[in-house]
Scaffold this motif. Structure first.
Motif, short mmCIF file in Angstrom:
data_model
loop_
_atom_site.label_atom_id
_atom_site.label_comp_id
_atom_site.label_asym_id
_atom_site.label_seq_id
_atom_site.Cartn_x
_atom_site.Cartn_y
_atom_site.Cartn_z
N GLN A 231 0.87 -1.09 -0.16
CA GLN A 231 0.06 0.16 -0.13
C GLN A 231 0.72 1.19 0.04
O GLN A 231 0.60 2.26 0.66
N ARG A 232 1.87 1.32 -0.82
CA ARG A 232 2.93 2.26 -0.71
C ARG A 232 2.18 3.52 -1.29
O ARG A 232 2.54 4.60 -0.40
N VAL A 233 1.46 3.45 -2.35
CA VAL A 233 1.07 4.78 -2.87
C VAL A 233 0.13 5.35 -1.82
O VAL A 233 0.20 6.77 -1.48
N GLN A 234 -0.88 4.53 -1.21
CA GLN A 234 -1.70 4.94 -0.23
C GLN A 234 -1.14 5.80 1.11
O GLN A 234 -1.39 6.77 1.49
N GLY A 235 0.01 4.93 1.32
CA GLY A 235 0.52 5.42 2.65
C GLY A 235 1.46 6.75 2.36
O GLY A 235 1.38 7.41 3.21
N TRP A 236 2.08 6.48 1.10
CA TRP A 236 2.90 8.01 1.15
C TRP A 236 2.17 9.28 0.77
O TRP A 236 2.39 10.24 1.15
N THR A 237 0.71 8.85 -0.01
CA THR A 237 -0.20 9.78 -0.15
C THR A 237 -0.63 10.70 1.02
O THR A 237 -0.71 11.63 1.43
N LYS A 238 -0.86 9.79 2.28
CA LYS A 238 -1.30 10.44 3.50
C LYS A 238 -0.16 11.12 4.13
O LYS A 238 -0.39 12.21 4.79
N VAL A 239 1.32 10.65 4.09
CA VAL A 239 2.31 11.42 4.67
C VAL A 239 2.25 12.82 4.01
O VAL A 239 2.64 13.66 4.69
N LEU A 240 2.25 12.70 2.52
CA LEU A 240 2.45 13.93 1.93
C LEU A 240 1.22 15.04 2.30
O LEU A 240 1.58 16.08 2.07
N GLU A 241 0.05 14.48 2.42
CA GLU A 241 -1.01 15.25 2.47
C GLU A 241 -0.70 16.31 4.01
O GLU A 241 -1.37 17.38 4.17
N GLN A 242 0.29 15.73 4.77
CA GLN A 242 0.35 16.37 6.10
C GLN A 242 1.63 17.15 5.94
O GLN A 242 2.01 17.71 6.86
N ARG A 243 2.29 16.95 4.77
CA ARG A 243 3.63 17.58 4.61
C ARG A 243 3.61 18.63 3.36
O ARG A 243 4.20 18.15 2.68
N PRO A 244 3.23 19.57 3.31
CA PRO A 244 3.02 20.42 2.19
C PRO A 244 4.47 20.78 1.76
O PRO A 244 4.70 20.98 0.76
N ASP A 245 5.33 20.84 2.94
CA ASP A 245 6.73 21.20 2.45
C ASP A 245 7.45 20.25 1.66
O ASP A 245 8.36 20.42 0.74
N LEU A 246 6.95 18.90 2.08
CA LEU A 246 7.88 17.83 1.28
C LEU A 246 7.25 17.94 0.04
O LEU A 246 7.92 17.59 -1.03
N ILE A 247 5.72 18.11 -0.18
CA ILE A 247 5.04 18.25 -1.44
C ILE A 247 5.97 19.08 -2.54
O ILE A 247 6.32 18.91 -3.90
#
Length: 223
Positions: free
Chosen positions: A126-142
């Motif tokens: 579930q890499r895509v789903q997992g990283w999506t959740k992480v990125l949604e909380q990290r706009p700086d990383l996006i």
């Protein structure tokens, strides 16, 4: 030449211009000269005192300026020392962290990403789903990923940017192979620019720096 009114009066009496006032002319002359000398001495003393006061004030201003310079220098030295202490602490932290990660099995860029996934709690399937959740909380990383890998064609301001970048991160596992971008104990992750492709390298650096992994960027891979 300075001549007071007293001296003028005495001289006038001597030549008979003014009538004598009963005192001998010679005594008047001596007294007048003495008074003139005393007055001149007083004026000279006053000028000396004023000059000394001006010099003292100038020295005080100079001392104050020097004191300010010393305080500023001391403040700068304290700041430099604080920065050096902080740098030493960060360096020690990175060394300890890199050794701990190496002991946990991190050997290269791919195993570093796998370690981060285990740490965050992202399942491999579930890499895509997992990283999506992480990125949604990290706009700086996006923003970092979008700017570091423009060839991915992801707009950081797009509402779907997190999902698109998560897919790119999942694709990085297919590019990274064992041994590429080594993880060195005491140093951390060493990323060689452009190996195997620039977007993967830049994305790896963004992820490492954002998630606290000790990381160094090298221009080309050592022979």
């Amino acid at each position: 030449m300075y001549t007071s009114l007293r001296s003028v009066e005495v001289l006038a009496e001597l030549v008979g211009v003014l009538p004598p006032e009963g005192a001998p002319i010679l005594q008047k002359l001596v007294k007048a000269v003495r008074e003139d000398v005393e007055e001149a001495q007083q004026e000279a003393q006053q000028r000396v005192e004023k000059a000394e006061q001006r010099a003292e004030k100038a020295e005080q201003r100079k001392d104050e300026a020097v004191a300010v310079m010393i305080r500023e220098k001391d403040a700068k030295m304290v700041l430099v020392d604080a920065k050096m202490v902080l740098a030493d602490k960060l360096h020690l932290r990175d060394k300890l962290l890199s050794r701990a990660m190496y002991s946990a099995g991190v050997r290269d860029g791919r195993s570093c990403l796998e370690y981060l996934e285990d740490l965050i709690g992202i399942a491999k399937w579930q890499r895509v789903q997992g990283w999506t959740k992480v990125l949604e909380q990290r706009p700086d990383l996006i923003k970092c990923l979008a700017e570091a890998a423009p060839s991915w064609g992801v707009d950081a301001n797009n509402p779907s940017a997190a999902g698109k970048l998560a897919g790119k991160i999942a694709g990085m596992f297919n590019v990274l192979s064992c041994g590429i971008h080594p993880f060195i104990p005491g140093v951390g992750l060493v990323v060689y620019t452009g190996v195997l492709d620039a977007p993967t390298c830049e994305g790896l650096v963004c992820l490492a720096e954002a998630l606290g992994v000790p990381c160094e960027r090298h221009r080309s891979r050592s022979p």
